[in-house]
Enzyme design. Structure first.
Site, PDB file in Angstrom:
ATOM      1  N   LYS A   1      -4.297 -12.917 -18.005  1.00 14.82           N
ATOM      2  CA  LYS A   1      -3.983 -11.594 -18.559  1.00 14.82           C
ATOM      3  C   LYS A   1      -2.552 -11.605 -19.101  1.00 14.82           C
ATOM      4  CE  LYS A   1      -4.167  -6.760 -16.937  1.00 14.82           C
ATOM      5  NZ  LYS A   1      -4.511  -5.937 -15.749  1.00 14.82           N
TER       6      LYS A   1
ATOM      7  N   ILE B   1      -1.186  -0.573 -19.118  1.00 12.89           N
ATOM      8  CA  ILE B   1      -2.032  -1.354 -18.195  1.00 12.89           C
ATOM      9  C   ILE B   1      -2.757  -0.431 -17.203  1.00 12.89           C
ATOM     10  CG2 ILE B   1      -2.079  -3.588 -17.027  1.00 12.89           C
ATOM     11  CD1 ILE B   1       0.809  -3.999 -17.541  1.00 12.89           C
TER      12      ILE B   1
ATOM     13  N   SER C   1      -8.009  -2.684 -16.903  1.00 15.57           N
ATOM     14  CA  SER C   1      -7.062  -3.104 -17.914  1.00 15.57           C
ATOM     15  C   SER C   1      -7.169  -4.583 -18.281  1.00 15.57           C
ATOM     16  CB  SER C   1      -5.640  -2.811 -17.427  1.00 15.57           C
ATOM     17  OG  SER C   1      -5.324  -3.544 -16.254  1.00 15.57           O
TER      18      SER C   1
ATOM     19  N   ILE D   1      -5.082  -2.605 -10.045  1.00 10.17           N
ATOM     20  CA  ILE D   1      -4.388  -1.573  -9.277  1.00 10.17           C
ATOM     21  C   ILE D   1      -5.256  -0.343  -9.078  1.00 10.17           C
ATOM     22  CG2 ILE D   1      -3.279  -0.379 -11.226  1.00 10.17           C
ATOM     23  CD1 ILE D   1      -0.725  -0.213  -9.507  1.00 10.17           C
ATOM     24  N   GLY D   2      -6.349  -0.251  -9.861  1.00 11.75           N
ATOM     25  CA  GLY D   2      -7.267   0.863  -9.704  1.00 11.75           C
ATOM     26  C   GLY D   2      -8.696   0.494 -10.070  1.00 11.75           C
ATOM     27  N   GLY D   3      -8.877  -0.788 -10.426  1.00 11.92           N
ATOM     28  CA  GLY D   3     -10.186  -1.277 -10.856  1.00 11.92           C
ATOM     29  C   GLY D   3     -10.081  -2.216 -12.033  1.00 11.92           C
ATOM     30  N   SER D   4      -8.880  -2.679 -12.341  1.00 10.87           N
ATOM     31  CA  SER D   4      -8.609  -3.375 -13.595  1.00 10.87           C
ATOM     32  C   SER D   4      -9.225  -4.758 -13.720  1.00 10.87           C
ATOM     33  CB  SER D   4      -7.100  -3.480 -13.821  1.00 10.87           C
ATOM     34  OG  SER D   4      -6.565  -2.210 -14.107  1.00 10.87           O
TER      35      SER D   4
END
Length: 541
Positions: free
Chosen positions: A136, A185, A211, A232-235
């Site tokens: 990434k 992001i 992201s 960090i939240g589902g990336s």
């Protein structure tokens, strides 16, 4: 900064020209081959750019199997690297999935690896010998920008490798490209003002996710078979859902994260981002984690949590806690079908016990998650945009992050108190039900139309608790997955709005579906072992 003096449009044009220049002219494919296609998954093999050997190298193996071929000298590292560079170039032309392209450097490293190791025994080779791995864009790679799709960070090449990039090189891997992501992001659509939008290769009218969406599209097209993103939240898991690949969010700190650019306010360490793999097989997710945990992560990253790999094996029946939903958003018809089919298959296995569970207090946790993401409000984001005059992208506007008010120190402490209580509640859920892992939908919906992935539902709960979680693809939207009545919505107006996004199989043709398996914090190896058993049943591996 040089970029402070330039408008984002000028910077974007220069980066696009740089990308074009880094793809050899004879690797370009005619636009008319794919411009009208909705699904471009077959183009890499039909466009005529890959010879028979390159097609075989990039199509027929996962990373684990390809490593065996490399160590057996079936192909040279140079042959394998060229094959993946070429296929990555094709994938980029189809979906706009890459940011930094360094094929020439990768091929030079491959040649050196071939010379350095020559005829040495396979037992003396580094564990990732010759394996091409994509990253990434937020990972620093020495000599290349870590712009994260934001104008203010263009033309600032990294002076050193991020901890993970350095570690992968020491382990023998070949780095050859970095991949696209959204502005900040923090959204589910990999779109920014510098590189533009990444498209979903299975259905270009749907998001590739975010992201880590560039990785998702690249791996779906097998321009890479093993890449690393952040979550960090589902990336990691959202692109896995959207592109029909495996995506693993480890417990924070297990995979070195130092030298990764986050564009949130420095020092606001509320919910920690974690690095993890996206891959074409579940065993490759295990391969990456095992290889890294066995290689002294503490030497590379002061924040790493060095937990040894134990090679544990399940010694009893697996108890699977099944959550049909998370109590806030109702799964749409294809998502429900995928979970129901998975549960039906597992019910027939004598070594698995199914335990229905209900996840507690998820709605209030979602509110706190958004507060953690915006502890100081949006000023820091806007300051970064203002340096080059770039506008807010639509998906960032749509998720509402920039309108979340900040909090004071007392508010931050209160968030931490509530999260500690949540951790107690979820430990109780695991212990009282004697479950090994949780099986649930990975999201309420499949990949959706561009800029419409507005909720980090289903995935972000596990970032909040720092639980490892992995997405397993199992199927795709079928012609029989009709949209149903909104009367099936269980949880109110916001749920109804999200549920109504699914309009039926025509718009969502070829959208992948799957399941998510969640384990307990720092028991990542146990999760991967359990997930491998489930994967072997669900996908008959």
């Amino acid at each position: 900064m040089a970029s402070q003096m330039k408008n984002y449009k000028v910077l974007a044009a220069a980066k696009k020209a740089q990308q074009q220049g880094n793809i050899p002219q004879n690797w370009h494919i005619p636009v008319n081959i794919f411009q009208d296609a909705t699904n471009v998954m077959d183009v890499p093999l039909s466009c005529g750019l890959l010879d028979e050997t390159e097609a075989k190298i990039t199509s027929d193996y996962d990373a684990t199997a390809l490593l065996e071929k490399l160590k057996a000298r079936v192909w040279s590292v140079e042959q394998v690297t060229v094959a993946f560079c070429k296929r990555a170039a094709i994938a980029h032309q189809l979906t706009n999935c890459l940011t930094e392209i360094f094929f020439d450097d990768a091929i030079e490293r491959a040649k050196k690896l071939d010379l350095e190791y020559g005829q040495k025994s396979p037992n003396t080779l580094p564990p990732l010998f010759g394996l091409p791995i994509s990253l990434k864009d937020s990972f620093q790679v020495s000599g290349y920008d870590t712009s994260t799709g934001m104008g203010c960070y263009v033309d600032e090449p990294a002076e050193k490798n991020s901890a993970l990039a350095a570690m992968l090189i020491d382990l023998g891997a070949v780095l050859y490209c970095k991949t696209n992501l959204p502005q900040t992001i923090m959204t589910g659509d990999s779109d920014n003002n510098i590189f533009g939008r990444t498209l979903n290769p299975r259905n270009k009218s749907l998001t590739a996710g975010g992201s880590t969406g560039g990785e998702g599209a690249l791996i779906a097209l097998r321009g890479s078979i093993l890449g690393v993103g952040t979550d960090i939240g589902g990336s990691i898991r959202v692109p896995a859902i959207c592109n029909g690949i495996y995506g693993f969010r480890p417990s924070a700190g297990l995979i070195p994260h130092g030298g990764v650019r986050d564009v949130t306010t420095p020092g606001t360490d509320g919910i920690r981002s974690t690095a993890g793999p996206l891959a074409t097989s579940l065993r490759d997710c295990s391969l990456l984690l095992k290889t890294i945990l066995q290689a002294d992560t503490w030497k590379y990253d002061s924040t790493a949590i060095s937990i040894p790999w134990m090679d544990l094996q399940p010694d009893r029946k697996l108890r699977i806690g099944v959550a049909q939903n998370e109590g806030v958003f109702t799964p749409t018809p294809p998502v429900r079908r995928a979970l129901d089919q998975a549960v039906d298959l597992l019910h027939t296995n004598v070594n698995i016990e199914i335990v229905p569970i209900t996840l507690p207090n998820v709605g209030s946790h979602y509110q706190d998650i958004m507060s953690y993401f915006a502890l100081l409000g949006s000023d820091y984001y806007y300051e970064q945009f203002a340096r080059t005059g770039e506008p807010v992208i639509p998906s960032l506007e749509n998720i509402g992050l920039l309108s979340v008010p900040g909090t004071d120190l007392k508010g931050f402490f209160d968030l931490n108190v509530r999260r500690a209580q949540a951790a107690e509640n979820y430990l109780k859920l695991f212990r009282e039900n004697e479950i090994d892992v949780i099986l649930m939908p990975p999201a309420a919906h499949t990949a959706v139309a561009l800029d419409h992935w507005t909720k980090a539902a289903y995935t972000s709960l596990w970032n909040y608790l720092d639980y490892p979680a992995i997405v397993i693809p199992t199927d795709h939207v079928r012609d029989t997955d009709f949209a149903d009545e909104l009367s099936n919505v269980q949880f109110g107006p916001e749920d109804e709005k999200l549920y109504s996004l699914y309009t039926g199989p025509e718009q969502y043709k070829d959208a992948p579906v799957g399941v998510m398996v969640v384990g307990y914090r720092h028991r990542d190896e146990a999760l991967l072992k359990a997930a491998a058993i489930l994967d072997s049943i669900l996908n008959k591996v």
